[in-house]
Design a protein around this motif. Structure first.
Motif, PDB file in Angstrom:
ATOM      1  N   ALA A   1       0.788  -1.232   0.000  1.00 29.11           N
ATOM      2  CA  ALA A   1       0.000   0.000   0.000  1.00 29.11           C
ATOM      3  C   ALA A   1       0.823   1.286   0.000  1.00 29.11           C
ATOM      4  CB  ALA A   1      -0.972  -0.007   1.183  1.00 29.11           C
ATOM      5  N   PRO A   2       1.817   1.461   0.894  1.00 27.70           N
ATOM      6  CA  PRO A   2       2.542   2.731   0.891  1.00 27.70           C
ATOM      7  C   PRO A   2       3.213   3.066  -0.437  1.00 27.70           C
ATOM      8  CG  PRO A   2       2.884   1.593   2.970  1.00 27.70           C
ATOM      9  CD  PRO A   2       2.181   0.636   2.067  1.00 27.70           C
ATOM     10  N   PRO A   3       3.967   2.129  -1.073  1.00 25.04           N
ATOM     11  CA  PRO A   3       4.561   2.501  -2.354  1.00 25.04           C
ATOM     12  C   PRO A   3       3.530   2.731  -3.452  1.00 25.04           C
ATOM     13  CG  PRO A   3       4.965   0.183  -1.889  1.00 25.04           C
ATOM     14  CD  PRO A   3       4.399   0.786  -0.648  1.00 25.04           C
ATOM     15  N   LEU A   4       2.432   1.970  -3.423  1.00 21.56           N
ATOM     16  CA  LEU A   4       1.379   2.190  -4.419  1.00 21.56           C
ATOM     17  C   LEU A   4       0.750   3.561  -4.230  1.00 21.56           C
ATOM     18  CD1 LEU A   4      -0.398   1.173  -6.735  1.00 21.56           C
ATOM     19  CD2 LEU A   4      -1.927   0.160  -5.015  1.00 21.56           C
ATOM     20  N   ALA A   5       0.458   3.924  -2.985  1.00 21.77           N
ATOM     21  CA  ALA A   5      -0.138   5.235  -2.714  1.00 21.77           C
ATOM     22  C   ALA A   5       0.784   6.366  -3.157  1.00 21.77           C
ATOM     23  CB  ALA A   5      -0.443   5.355  -1.224  1.00 21.77           C
ATOM     24  N   GLN A   6       2.079   6.210  -2.902  1.00 24.73           N
ATOM     25  CA  GLN A   6       3.037   7.238  -3.319  1.00 24.73           C
ATOM     26  C   GLN A   6       3.104   7.342  -4.836  1.00 24.73           C
ATOM     27  OE1 GLN A   6       6.844   7.091  -0.914  1.00 24.73           O
ATOM     28  NE2 GLN A   6       5.726   5.429   0.061  1.00 24.73           N
ATOM     29  N   ALA A   7       3.094   6.206  -5.526  1.00 24.50           N
ATOM     30  CA  ALA A   7       3.159   6.222  -6.987  1.00 24.50           C
ATOM     31  C   ALA A   7       1.902   6.841  -7.586  1.00 24.50           C
ATOM     32  CB  ALA A   7       3.350   4.797  -7.515  1.00 24.50           C
ATOM     33  N   LEU A   8       0.740   6.476  -7.060  1.00 22.91           N
ATOM     34  CA  LEU A   8      -0.513   7.031  -7.569  1.00 22.91           C
ATOM     35  C   LEU A   8      -0.594   8.530  -7.307  1.00 22.91           C
ATOM     36  CD1 LEU A   8      -2.980   4.215  -6.414  1.00 22.91           C
ATOM     37  CD2 LEU A   8      -2.173   4.641  -8.746  1.00 22.91           C
ATOM     38  N   THR A   9      -0.138   8.937  -6.131  1.00 20.47           N
ATOM     39  CA  THR A   9      -0.168  10.353  -5.779  1.00 20.47           C
ATOM     40  C   THR A   9       0.789  11.156  -6.655  1.00 20.47           C
ATOM     41  OG1 THR A   9      -0.758   9.821  -3.498  1.00 20.47           O
ATOM     42  CG2 THR A   9       0.140  12.006  -3.898  1.00 20.47           C
ATOM     43  N   ALA A  10       1.953  10.590  -6.926  1.00 20.71           N
ATOM     44  CA  ALA A  10       2.912  11.275  -7.797  1.00 20.71           C
ATOM     45  C   ALA A  10       2.348  11.459  -9.199  1.00 20.71           C
ATOM     46  CB  ALA A  10       4.214  10.484  -7.852  1.00 20.71           C
ATOM     47  N   ALA A  11       1.554  10.503  -9.653  1.00 20.30           N
ATOM     48  CA  ALA A  11       1.003  10.573 -11.009  1.00 20.30           C
ATOM     49  C   ALA A  11      -0.244  11.435 -11.105  1.00 20.30           C
ATOM     50  CB  ALA A  11       0.685   9.157 -11.504  1.00 20.30           C
ATOM     51  N   HIS A  12      -1.002  11.542 -10.009  1.00 21.88           N
ATOM     52  CA  HIS A  12      -2.308  12.214 -10.083  1.00 21.88           C
ATOM     53  C   HIS A  12      -2.448  13.399  -9.135  1.00 21.88           C
ATOM     54  CE1 HIS A  12      -4.098   9.202 -12.785  1.00 21.88           C
ATOM     55  NE2 HIS A  12      -3.353   8.315 -12.118  1.00 21.88           N
ATOM     56  N   GLY A  13      -1.420  13.705  -8.372  1.00 25.49           N
ATOM     57  CA  GLY A  13      -1.453  14.892  -7.536  1.00 25.49           C
ATOM     58  C   GLY A  13      -1.702  14.602  -6.068  1.00 25.49           C
ATOM     59  N   LYS A  14      -1.176  15.479  -5.221  1.00 21.99           N
ATOM     60  CA  LYS A  14      -1.361  15.334  -3.782  1.00 21.99           C
ATOM     61  C   LYS A  14      -2.840  15.377  -3.420  1.00 21.99           C
ATOM     62  CE  LYS A  14       3.145  17.092  -2.359  1.00 21.99           C
ATOM     63  NZ  LYS A  14       3.886  18.035  -1.483  1.00 21.99           N
ATOM     64  N   GLY A  15      -3.211  14.515  -2.486  1.00 22.33           N
ATOM     65  CA  GLY A  15      -4.602  14.461  -2.059  1.00 22.33           C
ATOM     66  C   GLY A  15      -5.478  13.573  -2.911  1.00 22.33           C
ATOM     67  N   SER A  16      -4.897  12.930  -3.922  1.00 26.63           N
ATOM     68  CA  SER A  16      -5.705  12.077  -4.804  1.00 26.63           C
ATOM     69  C   SER A  16      -5.938  10.689  -4.227  1.00 26.63           C
ATOM     70  CB  SER A  16      -5.025  11.937  -6.169  1.00 26.63           C
ATOM     71  OG  SER A  16      -3.746  11.325  -6.031  1.00 26.63           O
TER      72      SER A  16
END
Length: 489
Positions: A23-38
């Motif tokens: 979860a943590p690396p996935l959340a960081q990758a998704l956030t990096a691609a779609h913006g903080k708070g996504s």
């Protein structure tokens, strides 16, 4: 009328239920691609899941303490006479500070946990603590740990990463103090070494903890249902490990079924486990001060209300999924132990890599779980590292191939002799015609590292003859890969 408060709904692009290794690396990758708070992570207790908080990190930290106790007791073998070595190789209450062992474990867990939390915060991932459950196909309701009422969240995509928990005794328990019935989490919080530990389950967890507490000074009896320790291993490897554990002073009863757990009061002995041989015969029993129940784990899917989202579970409660980690519900994915075995941290992390690639990577190179390698290491001492097929699996899967097997005891390894760590054996399974390496097991000093070397060779498509004829530095454990193949038959 519902006896709860639902706050106004809030939408995220992604919601991850649970914060295990994926979860943590996935959340960081998704956030990096779609913006903080996504991206929102909902976690019941601690970031990092089982591995960081209850599994790999704390157990291997404590096992390191157990190995120091073991080596201290073996000082005389190396010509180093100490007061500790006079007490023998099993450790002992006289020189083990269990509170310090526990605190060292706690400090390292806190460090790892804090690192995960800090990285999520810096990445802009939203984290909320509590229990989340499905209220619809794309809707999650959160009962927060620190606030009244419930909050509703919606998302375009939802990921299940809720993991598993230890199973509880499935036999009658008659008046036993609950604090003496331990699982893989509570046993690590003991402030004193048990006088006599009964371990139910002869798998990875049971053997690692059994040997650890034997080395810290406890008397240990392991009771297992299978006719061998580590039921998935080849019989010769399992028997070699059993002999090592018995040499360390453990008692091992196999092929038995537990019947009931009774309270007694005989000095330090406070409980009695009654069991019976599966082959028939009268009941037997063993007395103990504590019991570790390590006979399986249960998926944390029973609290998710998955039917509301159209998510199907199998008969054991694990989430059904396809090779791309898609559940039976559109835009809902599953990662880690919640989907069933193989229940290893590195497999959970590989689940993250698959989804990262497929969701925000190159659509032309879609990854899947199909045919991925599943290496693992059992942290007994010596370690048991394995990659690929076992002998019994290879012969069943490929009845028409020329399956050959190589075996070599660790007493033939120069580096093992020099360090006086000669217990165990190596075993490789190959195709005798193509020279393809099909599987490899190392039960020996740094068995996990040796296994990883062979795994890299398999990943590169190397033949066993290339390892046989390779030049490795002397004296290293790796050079044993020159000699292993001499026993091929």
């Amino acid at each position: 009328m519902l006896n709860r408060i639902i706050m106004a709904s809030k939408h995220f692009k992604f919601i991850i239920l649970g914060s295990g290794q994926a979860a943590p690396p996935l959340a960081q990758a998704l956030t990096a691609a779609h913006g903080k708070g996504s991206t929102l992570i909902i976690e019941k207790a601690y970031i990092g899941g089982t591995c960081v908080n209850y599994g790999c990190t704390p157990t291997k930290t404590m096992i390191a303490s157990g190995r120091v106790a073991y080596l201290a007791g073996r000082g005389g073998d190396y010509g180093i006479a100490t007061a500790v070595s006079a007490q023998g190789t099993a450790g002992g209450h006289g020189f083990v500070d269990m509170e310090k062992v526990r605190q060292r474990k706690r400090d390292i867990v806190a460090s790892f946990r804090g690192g995960n939390e800090g990285r999520l915060e810096r990445a802009g991932v939203v984290v909320k603590y509590g229990i989340g459950r499905f209220a619809g196909p794309k809707t999650i309701v959160l009962k927060a740990s620190d606030a009244p009422g419930e909050q509703e969240y919606t998302a375009d995509k939802i990921f299940i990463n809720t993991g598993c928990r230890p199973s509880e005794p499935n036999i009658p328990v008659e008046g036993v103090d609950p604090e003496r019935i331990l699982d893989s989490t509570s046993i690590m919080e003991l402030s004193e070494v048990p006088r006599k530990l009964i371990v139910v389950g002869a798998g990875y967890v049971g053997l690692e903890f059994g040997q650890l507490f034997r080395r810290l000074g406890a008397d240990v009896t392991v009771v297992g249902r299978s006719t061998q320790v580590l039921a998935r291993e080849d019989q010769d490897i399992a028997e070699e490990l059993r002999k090592i554990l018995v040499e360390d002073g453990m008692e091992i009863e196999l092929g038995v079924d537990t019947v009931r757990l009774e309270s007694i009061d005989e000095g330090d002995m406070k409980l009695k486990l009654v069991y019976k041989p599966l082959s028939g015969g009268p009941e037997k029993s063993v007395l103990g001060s504590h019991i570790l129940w390590s006979a399986g784990r249960l998926p944390n899917t029973d609290m998710l209300n998955v039917t509301k989202a159209g998510i199907q579970l199998d008969s054991k409660g694990f989430v059904k999924y396809d090779e791309y980690l898609q559940t039976t519900a559109e835009n809902v994915y599953v990662l880690g132990d919640a989907k069933g075995g193989p229940a290893f941290t590195h497999i959970s992390y590989d689940d993250f890599r698959i989804l990262k690639n497929n969701l925000i990577g190159s659509a032309s190179s879609k990854l899947s779980t199909k045919d991925r390698m599943v290496p693992y290491t059992v942290y007994t001492d010596p370690q048991l590292g394995h990659i690929g097929l076992h002998e019994h699996e290879a012969k069943k899967l490929y009845p028409g191939r020329n399956i050959k097997v190589a075996k070599m005891p660790m007493t033939w390894v120069a580096r093992a002799l020099e360090t006086d760590e000669t217990r165990g054996m190596m075993k490789a399974v190959v195709d005798g015609d193509t020279e393809e390496i099909l599987g490899y097991t190392c039960l020996g000093i740094e068995g996990g590292e040796m296994m990883s070397m062979v795994q890299i060779a398999m990943m590169g498509g190397l033949k066993y003859s290339q390892l046989r004829d390779g030049t490795f530095a002397h004296p290293t454990l790796a050079e044993s890969l020159n000699n292993l193949w001499g026993s091929l038959e």
